[in-house]
Design a protein around this motif. Structure first.
Motif, PDB file in Angstrom:
ATOM      1  N   CYS A 149      -3.154  -3.386   4.857  1.00 44.57           N
ATOM      2  CA  CYS A 149      -2.128  -2.373   4.594  1.00 44.57           C
ATOM      3  C   CYS A 149      -2.567  -1.008   5.136  1.00 44.57           C
ATOM      4  CB  CYS A 149      -1.876  -2.277   3.091  1.00 44.57           C
ATOM      5  SG  CYS A 149      -0.683  -0.993   2.638  1.00 44.57           S
ATOM      6  N   CYS A 152      -2.886   1.480   1.871  1.00 43.75           N
ATOM      7  CA  CYS A 152      -3.940   1.408   0.857  1.00 43.75           C
ATOM      8  C   CYS A 152      -5.142   0.562   1.273  1.00 43.75           C
ATOM      9  CB  CYS A 152      -3.363   0.886  -0.465  1.00 43.75           C
ATOM     10  SG  CYS A 152      -3.157  -0.909  -0.505  1.00 43.75           S
ATOM     11  N   CYS A 167       2.418  -5.691   1.225  1.00 46.15           N
ATOM     12  CA  CYS A 167       1.132  -5.418   0.588  1.00 46.15           C
ATOM     13  C   CYS A 167       1.226  -5.759  -0.901  1.00 46.15           C
ATOM     14  CB  CYS A 167       0.754  -3.952   0.757  1.00 46.15           C
ATOM     15  SG  CYS A 167      -0.772  -3.541  -0.131  1.00 46.15           S
ATOM     16  N   CYS A 170      -0.055  -2.395  -3.211  1.00 48.95           N
ATOM     17  CA  CYS A 170       0.734  -1.170  -3.406  1.00 48.95           C
ATOM     18  C   CYS A 170       2.220  -1.376  -3.184  1.00 48.95           C
ATOM     19  CB  CYS A 170       0.216  -0.039  -2.515  1.00 48.95           C
ATOM     20  SG  CYS A 170       0.692  -0.184  -0.779  1.00 48.95           S
TER      21      CYS A 170
HETATM   22 ZN   LIG Z   1      -0.968  -1.338   0.297  1.00 49.29          ZN
END
Ligand SMILES: [Zn+2]
Length: 322
Positions: A149, A152, A167, A170
């Motif tokens: 991702c 994050c 993801c 997040c």
């Molecule tokens: Zn993420």
């Protein structure tokens, strides 16, 4: 067909069937089949993409997630990635070179079928096969480079039949990227501006090109790149044609621009050389008769734009129709 659509990778009006991407049953539809890629190289036999039913033995070696490329009268078409499989006699000498001449074969496939570098075969594919191969190579290449991702850093997972990554940490969604590049036919009277980069075959010159920067229009990018690389100021700019260029993820915007002068000031950190070449000399180069200048590679939009300039063909006034 419009002139702008006759460029290599110019499209085939493929039905991309985006409404089926969220349907987990799409692979079970009648006529479902897959094209095969290994490390970005499509499998072809006699310059035709190999398509196999999803229960073919070769599918045992593919990644579990298939990419839904689209649908035609026969059924849905997927891309299957065999990059995790290693050919038994793999010779890595030429892999990842510009025009990788090597060919890899899979034991479950006919003797004539092999994985080929797309640049080496692109001009011989039908428009439909070219669109399928370019789309598959670009999307698989994106997955290969975007396993985590960007927001994050957690490992993301493939979704929407390959057209998205999600993801789990997040909740962000990520989508395949296409990077805009301008490539420009800059003319002054009877001459066209060409340049070359280090490492190109000796004598080869092509049109100047560069990535469009954030916050910039296509026209502004054309003027900036030409000024930066060759010191030439450009007046009127117009769009001519575009070309998806999956090496790895570009969309080429072919433009024409009128130079306001001819005095070159070359940025040698960006390009090795630039020069003006007359229409007559370019015609000789395209005919293989010029003593020093070799033309842009066939299949690249630069070759297409110069060829049409030499032939005085016009581009449909910007109109487009399927
Ligand atoms: Zn993420």
């Amino acid at each position: 067909m419009m002139l702008s659509q006759t460029v290599t990778f110019g499209g085939s009006a493929l039905d991309r069937a985006a409404h089926l991407r969220a349907d987990p049953a799409v692979a079970g539809q009648a006529g479902a089949r897959a094209i095969l890629l290994w490390r970005g190289k499509p499998m072809v036999i006699d310059d035709t993409l190999v398509q196999v039913p999803l229960d073919h033995p070769v599918m045992a070696d593919t990644a579990p997630d298939l990419i839904l490329l689209g649908r035609d009268d026969a059924g849905p078409v997927f891309a299957a990635d065999l990059s995790g499989w290693t050919p038994p006699d793999l010779d890595i000498t030429h892999l990842d070179t510009f025009l990788d001449p090597s060919e890899q074969k899979h034991p479950a496939m006919p003797a004539g079928a092999g994985f080929f570098e797309l640049r080496a075969i692109m001009t011989r594919l039908t428009p439909r096969d070219a669109e399928l191969a370019a789309t598959a190579k670009a999307v698989l290449g994106w997955h290969d480079m975007h396993g985590f991702c960007a927001r994050c850093g957690a490992q993301s997972v493939i979704a929407m039949s390959g057209w998205q990554r999600d993801c789990p940490a997040c909740g962000a969604h990520h989508f395949p990227r296409t990077d805009p590049v301008v490539i420009m036919l800059i003319t002054h009277g009877n001459a066209v501006l060409v340049g070359r980069s280090p490492g190109w075959p000796e004598g080869m010159y092509s049109l100047l090109a560069g990535f469009v920067e954030p916050g910039e229009t296509i026209e502004a990018a054309v003027r900036r790149e030409v000024r930066e690389e060759a010191g030439i100021h450009v007046g009127a700019v117009r769009y001519l044609a575009s070309q998806p260029w999956p090496f790895p993820a570009s969309l080429m915007f072919g433009c024409a621009g009128e130079a306001l002068g001819t005095d070159l000031s070359i940025d040698r950190t960006e390009i090795e050389d630039a020069l003006w070449i007359s229409r007559e000399d370019m015609a000789l180069s395209f005919a293989g008769l010029h003593p020093t200048i070799k033309p842009a590679r066939k299949g690249a939009i630069a070759h297409f734009l110069i060829e049409n300039w030499l032939a005085d063909r016009s581009y449909d006034g910007g109109a487009d129709a399927p």
